[in-house]
Design an enzyme around this catalytic site. Structure first.
Site, PDB file in Angstrom:
ATOM      1  N   SER A  98       0.839  -1.190   0.000  1.00  0.00           N
ATOM      2  CA  SER A  98       0.000   0.000   0.000  1.00  0.00           C
ATOM      3  C   SER A  98       0.884   1.253   0.000  1.00  0.00           C
ATOM      4  CB  SER A  98      -0.961  -0.045   1.193  1.00  0.00           C
ATOM      5  OG  SER A  98      -1.991   0.907   1.060  1.00  0.00           O
ATOM      6  N   HIS A 231      -7.832  -5.512  -0.451  1.00  0.00           N
ATOM      7  CA  HIS A 231      -6.639  -4.703  -0.285  1.00  0.00           C
ATOM      8  C   HIS A 231      -5.570  -5.427   0.534  1.00  0.00           C
ATOM      9  CE1 HIS A 231      -4.298  -1.090  -0.465  1.00  0.00           C
ATOM     10  NE2 HIS A 231      -4.272  -0.948   0.845  1.00  0.00           N
TER      11      HIS A 231
END
Length: 252
Positions: A98, A231
């Site tokens: 991320s 994610h």
């Protein structure tokens, strides 16, 4: 260049959970927004002693909670590169998830600029730096920010369930969101190191085209690995991901 640091010389920035002084390669891991170095403890345990794993501990969390957070990824990259100076006595690969993937990219740019080409850059759960989205989650109130953290399931589940603890770490989460969302790519020469992009097929933060765009940031080899999940697909595919890291770093 200074000699390789020992476990007792890692300082505030670097965590070396399972020292592997005989390993041929080091892997430097960069946490996600709101994350800490301990997220990579299982990775370190799995890859040692074949790979010497270092995890970066950003200011403003855990034992560094009393320090000011850094809300600019370029400034943070400058600071990290300074801390890595003593660890470049052998090939070094970079892994970031991320926000950590963008930070790892900026660190790779600086390393190559200074003459050190990383063994590889593993960019996980993040669109290519050149692919921008207008995001303003960092400007939301506390409740809305917490809701977004819970939506992505990016923080330890026990913290998510403890509202008091979650609010205590909220300043570092907001700071990291600020750093990630205000980052703007500035065109630089493409990296020469191999880049491996890893992404979940249902990640609301990254679509496959944005993940594949990492190919434009290197003149070296590029590989896109797509996993089932959102994610934080890493949490459900830890064994597969670490096995891939081991094989890639071993040249298999």
């Amino acid at each position: 260049m200074t000699l390789a640091a020992t476990a007792s010389q890692t300082g505030a920035w670097i965590r070396r959970f399972h020292p592997a002084p005989e390993a041929a390669t080091r892997l430097v891991c960069f946490p996600h927004a709101g994350g800490s170095a301990t997220y990579y403890f299982p990775v370190s345990k799995s890859l040692s002693p074949e790979v010497d794993v270092l995890a970066v501990q950003y200011p403003g969390r855990q034992d560094r909670r009393g320090e000011a957070c850094v809300e600019d990824l370029r400034a943070l990259a400058d600071l990290v590169v300074e801390q890595l100076d003593g660890w470049l006595d052998r090939p070094v690969a970079l892994f970031g998830h991320s926000m950590g993937a963008t930070l790892a990219f900026e660190v790779a740019v600086r390393l190559e600029r200074s003459g050190t080409v990383p063994a590889a850059l593993f960019a996980s759960g993040r669109r290519a730096p050149s692919r921008h989205r207008d995001e303003t989650v960092h400007l939301l109130d506390d409740d809305a920010l917490i809701a977004d953290v819970r939506r992505l399931s990016g923080t330890d589940s026990q913290i998510l369930e403890d509202d008091e603890v979650l609010r205590m770490v909220l300043p570092s989460i907001r700071s990291d969101y600020t750093a990630a969302e205000t980052y703007r790519y500035r065109p630089v020469p493409a990296l020469s190191c191999p880049v491996v992009a890893l992404t979940g097929d249902r990640d609301p933060q990254v679509d496959l085209d944005e993940a594949a765009a990492w190919a434009g940031h290197t003149t070296g080899d590029f590989e896109l690995k797509v996993f089932d999940g959102g994610h934080f697909f890493l949490n459900g595919h830890a064994g597969q991901v670490t096995a891939g890291l081991r094989d890639r770093l071993a040249g298999r």
